[in-house]
Design a protein around this motif. Structure first.
Motif, PDB file in Angstrom:
ATOM      1  N   ALA A 371       0.834  -1.213   0.000  1.00 36.28           N
ATOM      2  CA  ALA A 371       0.000   0.000   0.000  1.00 36.28           C
ATOM      3  C   ALA A 371       0.864   1.256   0.000  1.00 36.28           C
ATOM      4  O   ALA A 371       0.591   2.212  -0.735  1.00 36.28           O
ATOM      5  N   ARG A 372       1.926   1.264   0.824  1.00 32.24           N
ATOM      6  CA  ARG A 372       2.810   2.443   0.860  1.00 32.24           C
ATOM      7  C   ARG A 372       3.518   2.640  -0.476  1.00 32.24           C
ATOM      8  O   ARG A 372       3.710   3.778  -0.926  1.00 32.24           O
ATOM      9  N   GLY A 373       3.917   1.542  -1.119  1.00 31.22           N
ATOM     10  CA  GLY A 373       4.579   1.655  -2.418  1.00 31.22           C
ATOM     11  C   GLY A 373       3.665   2.232  -3.481  1.00 31.22           C
ATOM     12  O   GLY A 373       4.071   3.099  -4.267  1.00 31.22           O
ATOM     13  N   ILE A 374       2.415   1.779  -3.524  1.00 34.75           N
ATOM     14  CA  ILE A 374       1.454   2.295  -4.510  1.00 34.75           C
ATOM     15  C   ILE A 374       1.136   3.759  -4.217  1.00 34.75           C
ATOM     16  O   ILE A 374       1.014   4.577  -5.140  1.00 34.75           O
ATOM     17  N   LEU A 375       1.005   4.104  -2.931  1.00 37.97           N
ATOM     18  CA  LEU A 375       0.741   5.496  -2.563  1.00 37.97           C
ATOM     19  C   LEU A 375       1.851   6.402  -3.082  1.00 37.97           C
ATOM     20  O   LEU A 375       1.593   7.498  -3.598  1.00 37.97           O
ATOM     21  N   TYR A 376       3.103   5.952  -2.965  1.00 38.43           N
ATOM     22  CA  TYR A 376       4.229   6.748  -3.479  1.00 38.43           C
ATOM     23  C   TYR A 376       4.097   6.954  -4.981  1.00 38.43           C
ATOM     24  O   TYR A 376       4.299   8.059  -5.492  1.00 38.43           O
ATOM     25  N   LEU A 377       3.732   5.894  -5.713  1.00 37.29           N
ATOM     26  CA  LEU A 377       3.583   6.012  -7.163  1.00 37.29           C
ATOM     27  C   LEU A 377       2.466   6.987  -7.524  1.00 37.29           C
ATOM     28  O   LEU A 377       2.606   7.801  -8.444  1.00 37.29           O
ATOM     29  N   HIS A 378       1.360   6.934  -6.784  1.00 35.49           N
ATOM     30  CA  HIS A 378       0.181   7.732  -7.134  1.00 35.49           C
ATOM     31  C   HIS A 378       0.298   9.196  -6.717  1.00 35.49           C
ATOM     32  O   HIS A 378      -0.242  10.072  -7.393  1.00 35.49           O
ATOM     33  N   GLN A 379       1.005   9.482  -5.613  1.00 33.56           N
ATOM     34  CA  GLN A 379       0.959  10.840  -5.073  1.00 33.56           C
ATOM     35  C   GLN A 379       2.318  11.498  -4.874  1.00 33.56           C
ATOM     36  O   GLN A 379       2.445  12.699  -5.082  1.00 33.56           O
ATOM     37  N   ASP A 380       3.323  10.756  -4.457  1.00 33.86           N
ATOM     38  CA  ASP A 380       4.555  11.395  -3.998  1.00 33.86           C
ATOM     39  C   ASP A 380       5.707  11.340  -4.983  1.00 33.86           C
ATOM     40  O   ASP A 380       6.737  11.958  -4.753  1.00 33.86           O
ATOM     41  N   SER A 381       5.580  10.592  -6.079  1.00 36.31           N
ATOM     42  CA  SER A 381       6.631  10.604  -7.094  1.00 36.31           C
ATOM     43  C   SER A 381       6.455  11.832  -7.983  1.00 36.31           C
ATOM     44  O   SER A 381       5.401  12.453  -7.998  1.00 36.31           O
ATOM     45  N   ARG A 382       7.507  12.195  -8.721  1.00 36.82           N
ATOM     46  CA  ARG A 382       7.477  13.423  -9.509  1.00 36.82           C
ATOM     47  C   ARG A 382       6.347  13.402 -10.530  1.00 36.82           C
ATOM     48  O   ARG A 382       5.676  14.387 -10.760  1.00 36.82           O
ATOM     49  N   LEU A 383       6.131  12.266 -11.173  1.00 36.59           N
ATOM     50  CA  LEU A 383       4.975  12.066 -12.045  1.00 36.59           C
ATOM     51  C   LEU A 383       4.083  11.003 -11.413  1.00 36.59           C
ATOM     52  O   LEU A 383       4.582   9.980 -10.951  1.00 36.59           O
ATOM     53  N   ARG A 384       2.776  11.266 -11.361  1.00 41.98           N
ATOM     54  CA  ARG A 384       1.879  10.248 -10.813  1.00 41.98           C
ATOM     55  C   ARG A 384       1.867   9.058 -11.768  1.00 41.98           C
ATOM     56  O   ARG A 384       1.572   9.200 -12.956  1.00 41.98           O
ATOM     57  N   ILE A 385       2.190   7.876 -11.234  1.00 43.01           N
ATOM     58  CA  ILE A 385       2.369   6.690 -12.071  1.00 43.01           C
ATOM     59  C   ILE A 385       1.290   5.666 -11.757  1.00 43.01           C
ATOM     60  O   ILE A 385       1.034   5.330 -10.602  1.00 43.01           O
ATOM     61  N   ILE A 386       0.642   5.154 -12.823  1.00 46.90           N
ATOM     62  CA  ILE A 386      -0.324   4.062 -12.708  1.00 46.90           C
ATOM     63  C   ILE A 386       0.384   2.793 -13.173  1.00 46.90           C
ATOM     64  O   ILE A 386       0.842   2.712 -14.308  1.00 46.90           O
ATOM     65  N   HIS A 387       0.490   1.798 -12.309  1.00 47.37           N
ATOM     66  CA  HIS A 387       1.267   0.588 -12.618  1.00 47.37           C
ATOM     67  C   HIS A 387       0.589  -0.262 -13.692  1.00 47.37           C
ATOM     68  O   HIS A 387       1.230  -0.771 -14.603  1.00 47.37           O
ATOM     69  N   ARG A 388      -0.704  -0.489 -13.576  1.00 44.79           N
ATOM     70  CA  ARG A 388      -1.549  -1.224 -14.542  1.00 44.79           C
ATOM     71  C   ARG A 388      -1.315  -2.738 -14.569  1.00 44.79           C
ATOM     72  O   ARG A 388      -2.001  -3.443 -15.297  1.00 44.79           O
ATOM     73  N   ASP A 389      -0.376  -3.281 -13.813  1.00 43.13           N
ATOM     74  CA  ASP A 389      -0.193  -4.739 -13.809  1.00 43.13           C
ATOM     75  C   ASP A 389       0.204  -5.225 -12.415  1.00 43.13           C
ATOM     76  O   ASP A 389       1.106  -6.046 -12.260  1.00 43.13           O
ATOM     77  N   LEU A 390      -0.467  -4.692 -11.394  1.00 40.04           N
ATOM     78  CA  LEU A 390      -0.216  -5.146 -10.022  1.00 40.04           C
ATOM     79  C   LEU A 390      -0.811  -6.539  -9.831  1.00 40.04           C
ATOM     80  O   LEU A 390      -1.980  -6.771 -10.118  1.00 40.04           O
ATOM     81  N   LYS A 391      -0.003  -7.470  -9.367  1.00 37.21           N
ATOM     82  CA  LYS A 391      -0.442  -8.839  -9.095  1.00 37.21           C
ATOM     83  C   LYS A 391       0.572  -9.495  -8.184  1.00 37.21           C
ATOM     84  O   LYS A 391       1.675  -8.967  -7.968  1.00 37.21           O
TER      85      LYS A 391
END
Length: 581
Positions: A371-391
């Motif tokens: 959850a913390r890793g996805i939160l970083y991708l969505h909000q705290d990284s320079r570009l908001r990143i959508i992974h699209r293949d989380l499994k």
């Protein structure tokens, strides 16, 4: 802070709320659908959050991470900053000495909060500086009114909080600094001026000899280019060199990687990541690495390679797998990652023997880490990143069973105010894709939230979502979890191998949060910041609504509506390709 509005139609019902993320939202009541619809959101990004970076910290949404200390300041608690918690703020490198202090100018900022401040409308900026210098408790000063050339004086007498950087516009503030800090500024300016004078003299004295050297160099380059045109291999090498410069990553030569993997020996092969085989390797300095080798014949794999490098090269978070470098030589395109000794999450939770090594505390830690890793991708990284293949197979585990999100080949980034996008080619893995993405090609941060919810329910139960079977019904894992939840029997979801070590409240909370994440309508799903909050507290949770894709028939209908052949596995590395309606 206040917010006002005027209704043109007095019969319209409207309400303003502050949600659990601290975001101001306005809703209106729609009689036709009998629901409150979101009308607008006041906050635009994390830098709008009050004191997000603490005292003397500056927030810039264009940086990664978004928080940094002002020049002349350092993190007060470095360990907390390493954990992406900036609330403790920053402290001065050099303590103040009232009699010798000076002021440093900072530009393009949103001024700090003025709760403890003083102002005078009649002063100019120079008088303002003198007044602040005489008062040892004065920490900064600025122009009160910047219109018409600026006028007035604004003084601060406490720590400066709630500062934000802008790429343009913004205001100027003068912050009190130790004399040695201001002296460094003067030395730098003096050194720059000195260097400019020296460079000018060198250019003027050497212009003739430089011209001759240029002509000779031009001749050499001309001959060299002729040789390049005759040799296609050398031409390819030049092209490869340009690609390397674009990567902005440490570069490894092919010989080093070949030696590290024993010439890509089959015994060192760890598996398949997306379109590429992954090998274990050991560098000359003893470091163990994972080597991802791009398939030579895969055009789609080439696109993924460039995409993965672009998205993960500058990402730094303890719950994301770290990219150490790359190799682009001849036809080889290779990525080098930190080695994860405990393989991937699916290796443990779906195997009766291996699952014994993951007791409940470890599983709950993995859930929160993802959850913390996805939160970083969505909000705290320079570009908001959508992974699209989380499994589950894309969650790797380190020596201490801490989770690391991997495989960014299908990721997409959002900039500015973008929140969602549409594609005519859906990629991902059946059982983890959200309904709006699988059916309509619409993806957003809530698509990753859905995938996370599936992973949570798989971790709790030790069962795959796809292929799940139960003697009492024909539902998949999501449907089974929903049925138990509605009957008040969610505790039956827990994997038998961890029942003796489980914390009942944590299990029930995990199932509940997982079901909130897989709700059919994306508007009902929580944000990842809300998910992290819910997993870390003991408060009441909202009621979950019906999940999306809770029977195998749902997935079959989506598959049959596709105009293009699909290739997918329940949790393997194969990528699903669909043509969206």
């Amino acid at each position: 802070m206040y917010y006002t509005y005027h209704l043109l139609n007095s019969s319209l019902l409207s309400r303003v709320v502050i949600n659990q993320d601290g975001i101001v939202q306005r809703f209106t009541w729609i009689d036709r659908t009998q629901v409150w619809e979101l009308y607008l959101t006041a906050q635009t990004d994390n830098c709008d959050r009050y004191a997000w970076c603490g005292a003397y910290g500056s927030c810039s949404i264009n940086n990664s991470p978004v928080c940094s200390c002002l020049r002349g300041f350092v993190p007060k608690v470095p360990k907390e900053w390493d954990l992406v918690d900036w609330s403790s703020g920053c402290v001065r490198k050099t303590p103040l000495n009232c009699s010798t202090d000076g002021f440093r100018k900072y530009s393009s900022l949103k001024l700090p909060e003025t709760k403890i401040s003083w102002f005078d409308t009649s002063m100019n900026l120079e008088d303002c500086k003198i007044t602040c210098m005489k008062n040892c408790s004065c920490t900064a000063y600025a122009t009160l009114d910047i219109s018409d050339g600026g006028s007035g004086c604004l003084l601060w007498s406490a720590e400066l909080v709630d500062i934000r950087e802008f790429s343009k516009n913004g205001q100027e503030i003068y912050i009190r600094m130790a004399a040695s800090e201001i002296g460094d500024d003067d030395d730098v300016k003096s050194q720059v001026k000195s260097n400019v004078k020296k460079q000018t003299m060198i250019i003027l004295s050497c212009v003739l000899s430089s011209a001759m050297l240029f002509l000779g160099l031009a001749l050499v380059i001309y001959v060299w280019k002729k040789q390049q045109q005759k040799d296609s291999n050398l031409e390819n090498s030049a092209s490869t060199k340009n690609k390397k410069e674009d990567m902005e990553l440490p570069l490894f030569d092919l010989g080093t990687i070949s030696c590290a993997t024993d010439n890509f020996s089959a015994t060192n092969k760890l598996g398949e990541g997306g379109f590429e085989p992954v090998y274990k390797g050991r560098l000359k300095d003893g470091r163990e690495v994972a080597v991802k080798r791009l398939s030579e014949n895969s055009k789609q794999g080439l696109d993924e390679f460039k995409n993965e490098v672009m998205h993960i090269a500058k990402l730094q978070h303890r719950n994301l797998v770290k990219l150490l470098g790359c190799c682009i030589e001849s036809d080889e395109k290779i990525l080098i990652y930190e080695f994860m000794p405990n393989k991937s999450l699916d290796f443990f939770i779906f195997d009766q023997t291996q699952s014994l090594f993951l007791d409940w505390p470890k599983r709950y830690n993995i859930i929160k880490g993802i959850a913390r890793g996805i939160l970083y991708l969505h909000q705290d990284s320079r570009l908001r990143i959508i992974h699209r293949d989380l499994k589950a197979s894309n969650i790797l585990l380190d020596y201490e069973m801490n989770p690391k999100i991997s495989d960014f080949g299908l990721a997409r980034s959002f900039g500015g105010n973008e929140t969602e996008a549409n594609t005519n080619k859906v990629v991902g893995t059946y059982g983890y894709m959200s309904p709006e993405y699988a059916i309509d090609g619409l993806y957003s941060a809530k698509s990753d939230v859905f995938s996370f919810g599936v992973i949570v329910l798989e971790i709790v139960s030790g069962k795959r979502n796809r292929g799940f079977c139960h003697p009492e019904h024909h539902l998949n894992l999501l449907g089974h979890a929903w049925r138990l939840y509605m009957e008040g029997r969610s505790i039956e979801m827990i994997d038998a191998s961890v029942r003796s070590s489980c914390n009942l409240s944590e299990v029930l909370r995990s199932v509940h949060v997982g079901l909130l994440c897989v709700q059919r309508r994306l508007e009902d799903r929580p944000s990842m910041s809300a998910v992290v909050f819910m997993l870390g507290c003991e408060g009441a949770l909202p009621e979950a609504k019906q999940p999306g894709f809770f029977t195998e028939r749902d997935l079959i209908e989506v598959n049959s509506s596709s105009n293009k052949h699909s290739s997918s596995s329940a949790n393997g590395p194969t990528i699903t390709l669909l043509q969206a309606r």
